[in-house]
Design an enzyme around this catalytic site. Structure first.
Site, PDB file in Angstrom:
ATOM      1  N   GLY A  76       0.814  -1.309  -0.212  1.00 57.89           N
ATOM      2  CA  GLY A  76       0.548   0.191  -0.161  1.00 57.89           C
ATOM      3  C   GLY A  76       0.559   1.349   0.188  1.00 57.89           C
ATOM      4  N   THR A  77       1.708   0.949   0.467  1.00 59.75           N
ATOM      5  CA  THR A  77       2.750   2.174   0.844  1.00 59.75           C
ATOM      6  C   THR A  77       3.232   2.640  -0.593  1.00 59.75           C
ATOM      7  OG1 THR A  77       3.753   1.830   3.168  1.00 59.75           O
ATOM      8  CG2 THR A  77       4.869   3.738   1.596  1.00 59.75           C
ATOM      9  N   ASN A 156      -7.648   3.827   9.330  1.00 59.33           N
ATOM     10  CA  ASN A 156      -7.286   2.393   9.956  1.00 59.33           C
ATOM     11  C   ASN A 156      -6.707   2.403  11.222  1.00 59.33           C
ATOM     12  OD1 ASN A 156      -5.484   4.622   8.988  1.00 59.33           O
ATOM     13  ND2 ASN A 156      -3.775   3.729  10.529  1.00 59.33           N
ATOM     14  N   GLN A 184      -7.696  -0.074   4.010  1.00 59.09           N
ATOM     15  CA  GLN A 184      -8.548  -0.664   4.751  1.00 59.09           C
ATOM     16  C   GLN A 184     -10.023  -1.247   4.565  1.00 59.09           C
ATOM     17  OE1 GLN A 184      -7.016  -1.733   7.731  1.00 59.09           O
ATOM     18  NE2 GLN A 184      -5.138  -0.953   7.834  1.00 59.09           N
ATOM     19  N   SER A 204      -3.313  -3.317  -0.616  1.00 60.05           N
ATOM     20  CA  SER A 204      -2.152  -3.586   0.284  1.00 60.05           C
ATOM     21  C   SER A 204      -3.062  -5.365   0.519  1.00 60.05           C
ATOM     22  CB  SER A 204      -1.693  -3.327   1.447  1.00 60.05           C
ATOM     23  OG  SER A 204      -0.975  -4.148   1.608  1.00 60.05           O
ATOM     24  N   HIS A 206      -2.059  -7.727   1.959  1.00 57.77           N
ATOM     25  CA  HIS A 206      -1.351  -8.482   3.947  1.00 57.77           C
ATOM     26  C   HIS A 206      -3.071  -7.011   4.576  1.00 57.77           C
ATOM     27  CE1 HIS A 206       0.585  -4.763   6.331  1.00 57.77           C
ATOM     28  NE2 HIS A 206       0.479  -4.188   5.723  1.00 57.77           N
ATOM     29  N   THR A 242      11.593  -8.552 -11.632  1.00 60.72           N
ATOM     30  CA  THR A 242      10.538  -9.038 -12.119  1.00 60.72           C
ATOM     31  C   THR A 242       8.882  -9.323 -11.336  1.00 60.72           C
ATOM     32  OG1 THR A 242      12.197 -10.065 -12.858  1.00 60.72           O
ATOM     33  CG2 THR A 242      10.524 -12.045 -12.026  1.00 60.72           C
ATOM     34  N   CYS A 327       3.468   0.691  14.503  1.00 62.27           N
ATOM     35  CA  CYS A 327       4.363   1.404  14.308  1.00 62.27           C
ATOM     36  C   CYS A 327       5.668   0.747  14.176  1.00 62.27           C
ATOM     37  CB  CYS A 327       4.255   3.244  15.681  1.00 62.27           C
ATOM     38  SG  CYS A 327       5.505   3.471  15.082  1.00 62.27           S
TER      39      CYS A 327
END
Ligand code: PLP
Length: 389
Positions: A76-77, A156, A184, A204, A206, A242, A327
């Site tokens: 996501g970042t 989040n 989220q 994202s 995860h 890749t 964090c």
């Protein structure tokens, strides 16, 4: 499964990372065993390419987007950064407007751009103030360049859902670019990229039961994406390197499963609310109450029980939650999100419990039992010392 005092531990930290879904594990293992480079023309390469493209179709379908408008990223970042940097690379954007409760991925990318960053305030429930945006865009001048606005779809920490479709109408009427961080929201509530009308949307894996280190940026026809990585021309030249075939396959499998489970994802809300009512009775303030929220997120705060102590007390009882946003340093800072919502000192006593695809009603009950017991102990330290003596 870990066990604490004879009980299985409870994981209510899906907003940090959701447990990987079994469908994703199976797909990832199959991809790793098969190997092959998606750019190779032989059979193994073609099979790897098929895994990537199947996943692209599944992830795009989760958010009602076209697979052609999805570029896979490392998470996501990177997806947020690709959107912001692409908007700036058009040369038309000279200042950035971002929501007051955006994730650090957006805040710090915006700040790192060197352009002026304006903070779009939220109300006490954590909802972005559309009147503010309307007025700001009305006052926009040609010297300000093309408006760029970033608004997350769901927060989040609090789970508060933002009025992204209404923001989109305002931004487009002003000829601007709206970026939506849906990291989220996706997989937890229905998300329709076309109906939202955003130019770009970050995802994202995860957070929905896929692996860490994979994400994606959805982009519409009005968005020009500029590559940040240059090399072998993968991802239609937008993101060289890749492809992470196993990770992308796992993202696809998780997206399929999340789409299948969407009709029941809302059940969390009643379980969460029942836990919240018990905590509120003991004096906790429920952040974002009264606003539309993700069904599995509970963010609360108390004045006399610092976040870090709450997290540790619950962890000792096998209940895993978080102090606001996870964090990277493991240090607990007062919640910036709650501060933006006007919580003042209370922001230091924030706790976030977030459930998801494998969370049960009993998990929420036990979370409330354990928190209430910990809070009662905290409030009666003298009695406890006497008891121990
Ligand atoms: N945006 C939001 C709203 C998030 O909650 C997170 C992760 O916590 C991110 C972006 C960053 O995603 P990733 O961890 O995949 O880089």
């Amino acid at each position: 499964m870990t066990v604490s005092a004879g009980r299985p531990s409870i994981y209510l930290d899906h907003n940090a990372t959701a447990p990987v879904r079994p469908e994703a594990v199976a797909t990832i293992c199959a991809a790793l065993q098969a190997s092959g480079n998606p750019s190779s023309v032989h059979a193994a390469g073609r099979a790897a390419r098929a895994r990537v493209e199947d996943a692209r179709a599944s992830v795009a379908a989760l958010v009602g987007a076209s697979p052609e408008g999805l570029v896979f990223t490392s998470g996501g970042t990177e997806a947020n950064a690709l959107a912001i940097d692409s908007a700036i690379a058009t040369g038309e954007v000279r200042r950035l407007v971002i929501g007051a409760t955006e994730h650090e991925a957006v805040v710090n990318t915006a700040r790192a751009s060197g352009l002026p960053v304006e903070i779009w305030p939220v109300d006490s429930r954590g909802v972005a103030d559309l009147d503010w945006l309307g007025a700001r865009l009305q006052a926009w001048t040609p010297e300000d360049g093309r408006p760029f606005v970033a608004l997350m779809l769901a927060n989040n920490e609090t789970g508060v859902i933002q009025p992204a479709a209404s923001a989109s109408a305002l931004v487009h009427a002003a000829g601007g670019w709206l970026h939506v961080d849906a990291v989220q929201a996706a997989g937890k509530i229905a998300v329709d990229f076309t109906a939202l009308g955003a130019n770009t949307l970050a995802l994202s894996a995860h957070k929905i039961g896929g692996p860490q280190g994979v994400g994606g940026l959805i982009y519409g026809q009005r968005a020009r994406i500029s590559p940040r990585l240059h090399g072998g021309g993968q991802e239609r030249g937008l993101r060289a390197g890749t492809e992470n075939v196993a990770g992308i396959s796992g993202f696809g499998a998780a997206a399929e499963a999340a789409r299948r489970d969407l009709p029941t994802a809302s059940h969390q809300a009643a379980w969460r609310d029942a836990a919240a009512a018990r905590l509120a009775e003991a004096g906790a303030v429920i952040a974002g109450e009264g606003a539309e929220r993700l069904p599995g997120v509970l963010c609360m705060a108390v004045a006399d029980f610092p976040s870090a102590l709450q997290v540790m007390s619950l962890d000792l009882e096998g209940v895993q939650v978080s102090a606001g946003a996870a964090c990277s340093s493991g240090k607990v800072k007062p919640s910036g999100v709650l501060a933006a919502m006007g919580y003042g000192e209370l922001a230091s006593g924030t706790l976030r419990a977030s459930g998801g695809w494998n969370t049960t009603e009993q998990d929420w009950d036990r979370f409330a039992d354990v928190w209430l017991a910990a809070y009662a102990r905290r409030q009666k330290p003298a009695g406890r010392v006497k008891e121990l003596a």
